[in-house]
Scaffold this active site. Structure first.
Site, PDB file in Angstrom:
ATOM      1  N   GLU A 165     -18.096  11.523  22.352  1.00 57.67           N
ATOM      2  CA  GLU A 165     -16.689  11.592  22.002  1.00 57.67           C
ATOM      3  C   GLU A 165     -16.489  11.540  20.476  1.00 57.67           C
ATOM      4  OE1 GLU A 165     -14.561   8.402  23.782  1.00 57.67           O
ATOM      5  OE2 GLU A 165     -12.602   9.160  23.137  1.00 57.67           O
TER       6      GLU A 165
ATOM      7  N   HIS B 161      -3.175   1.959   8.477  1.00 55.03           N
ATOM      8  CA  HIS B 161      -4.216   1.126   7.863  1.00 55.03           C
ATOM      9  C   HIS B 161      -4.400  -0.131   8.699  1.00 55.03           C
ATOM     10  CE1 HIS B 161      -6.481  -1.276   5.056  1.00 55.03           C
ATOM     11  NE2 HIS B 161      -5.475  -2.091   4.822  1.00 55.03           N
TER      12      HIS B 161
ATOM     13  N   HIS C 160      -7.161  -3.600   9.704  1.00 54.17           N
ATOM     14  CA  HIS C 160      -8.317  -4.421   9.333  1.00 54.17           C
ATOM     15  C   HIS C 160      -9.258  -4.493  10.532  1.00 54.17           C
ATOM     16  CE1 HIS C 160      -5.925  -6.537   5.852  1.00 54.17           C
ATOM     17  NE2 HIS C 160      -6.092  -5.236   5.665  1.00 54.17           N
TER      18      HIS C 160
ATOM     19  N   HIS D  69     -12.870  -4.272   3.580  1.00 56.36           N
ATOM     20  CA  HIS D  69     -11.409  -4.367   3.682  1.00 56.36           C
ATOM     21  C   HIS D  69     -10.839  -3.784   4.985  1.00 56.36           C
ATOM     22  CE1 HIS D  69      -7.246  -3.969   1.574  1.00 56.36           C
ATOM     23  NE2 HIS D  69      -7.090  -3.900   2.888  1.00 56.36           N
TER      24      HIS D  69
ATOM     25  N   GLU E   5       0.819  -1.215   0.000  1.00 58.66           N
ATOM     26  CA  GLU E   5       0.000   0.000   0.000  1.00 58.66           C
ATOM     27  C   GLU E   5       0.857   1.271   0.000  1.00 58.66           C
ATOM     28  OE1 GLU E   5      -2.954  -0.462  -0.702  1.00 58.66           O
ATOM     29  OE2 GLU E   5      -3.665  -2.316   0.225  1.00 58.66           O
TER      30      GLU E   5
HETATM   31  O1  2HA Z   1      -0.539  -5.340   4.039  1.00 57.51           O
HETATM   32  O2  2HA Z   1      -3.485  -4.789   4.573  1.00 57.51           O
HETATM   33  O3  2HA Z   1      -4.155  -3.789   2.248  1.00 57.51           O
HETATM   34  C1  2HA Z   1      -1.676  -6.069   3.823  1.00 57.51           C
HETATM   35  C2  2HA Z   1      -2.815  -5.145   3.636  1.00 57.51           C
HETATM   36  C3  2HA Z   1      -3.119  -4.692   2.271  1.00 57.51           C
HETATM   37 ZN    ZN Z   2      -5.430  -4.065   4.073  1.00 62.25          ZN
END
Ligand code: 2HA
Ligand code: ZN
Length: 273
Positions: free
Chosen positions: A170, A140, A142, A211, A116
């Site tokens: 909040e 980022h 998940h 995602h 990414e």
């Molecule tokens: O690195 O999360 O979006 C793995 C990920 C790709």
């Molecule tokens: Zn990801």
């Protein structure tokens, strides 16, 4: 000079461990980057020998010429950062055109930055400009409940923002600008990076449907805190929706305005009717 003793490296690894402990980083899921200050970059320059190879970034980021980034490695696991930092993360430098990068530290045994990388750098470029150089961290994750919500709610900025603001006072205070939602796209390239960074002109949080979540902030604590706040709100929302699938936002626009003036934040007017 031990790079691992630099405060920003310690903060970076701690965020990775905290995120992993939250369950947001199965296997090699998620990625993190930090834009070094001039002073931090000088110290790296004076204490490392750059790799002789330049690699294409996969996009062009002219506003980030010659900047340095600490960033997670592709295929690496967040849970291993504390024990194996030099294999899991690394420091890169952008060339004078904003097209290529080279490795200065870390990524031992042939590691490379996250897939990414284009999205991270495009987000940094936008945030550097729009926050007057303040924001330095792009994260980022998940996030279990946010991802689940994208299967339940209409994938619009307005629905997600109003429903998540609703969960606790909040929320509108921590993310008064609201958040963006992107429909499913192929991850890991320039196209999703362009769409995400465009939204980052307005928001600090962008959700990738089915995602995960991207967020941007000044410090590691603020960045992790933002992710944690949104994800906790999503967890509560899932619980409420599982009992009442018709739940609508209950906090009124007037209540949101009152909250904004009390806590001195400007609630994004486009979500107030
Ligand atoms: O690195 O999360 O979006 C793995 C990920 C790709
Ligand atoms: Zn990801």
């Amino acid at each position: 000079m031990d790079i691992l003793n630099q405060e920003y490296v310690k903060g970076f690894i701690r965020l990775m461990t905290d995120g992993s402990n939250r369950g947001w980083h199965e296997r090699n899921g998620g990625n993190l980057s930090y834009r070094l200050t001039l002073n931090e970059a000088e110290i790296i320059k004076a204490n490392t020998t750059p790799d002789s190879n330049w690699f294409s970034i996969g996009t062009t980021v002219p506003e980030l010429c010659e900047e340095m980034f600490l960033i997670t490695g592709t295929g690496k696991f967040f849970k291993n950062a504390a024990e194996y930092p030099e294999e899991t993360i690394g420091i890169i430098e952008i060339d004078s055109k904003g097209e290529n990068y080279r490795i200065l530290w870390g990524f031992l045994n042939g590691g490379r930055p996250t897939s990414e990388l284009p999205t991270h750098l495009m987000n940094h470029e936008v945030k550097k400009k729009w926050t007057n150089n303040r924001h330095r961290v792009i994260y980022h994750a998940h996030t279990t409940n946010i991802i689940s919500l994208t299967f339940i709610l209409p994938q619009t900025d307005e629905v997600f923002t109003r429903q998540l603001w609703d969960m606790m006072p909040e929320c509108p205070v921590v993310f008064p600008e609201g958040l963006g939602v992107i429909e499913w796209m192929v991850p890991g390239g320039e196209e999703i990076g362009m769409k995400t960074s465009k939204m980052m002109e307005e928001y600090n949080i962008v959700i990738w449907s089915n995602h995960g979540t991207f967020c941007s902030e000044e410090t590691f604590d603020f960045t992790f805190g933002l992710m944690d706040t949104v994800e906790k709100a999503a967890e509560m929302l899932i619980k409420v929706l599982s009992i009442n699938p018709n739940k609508q936002p209950v906090m009124t626009s007037d209540q949101l305005r009152a909250l904004g003036s009390k806590y001195n934040v400007s609630i994004n007017p486009k979500f107030l009717k």
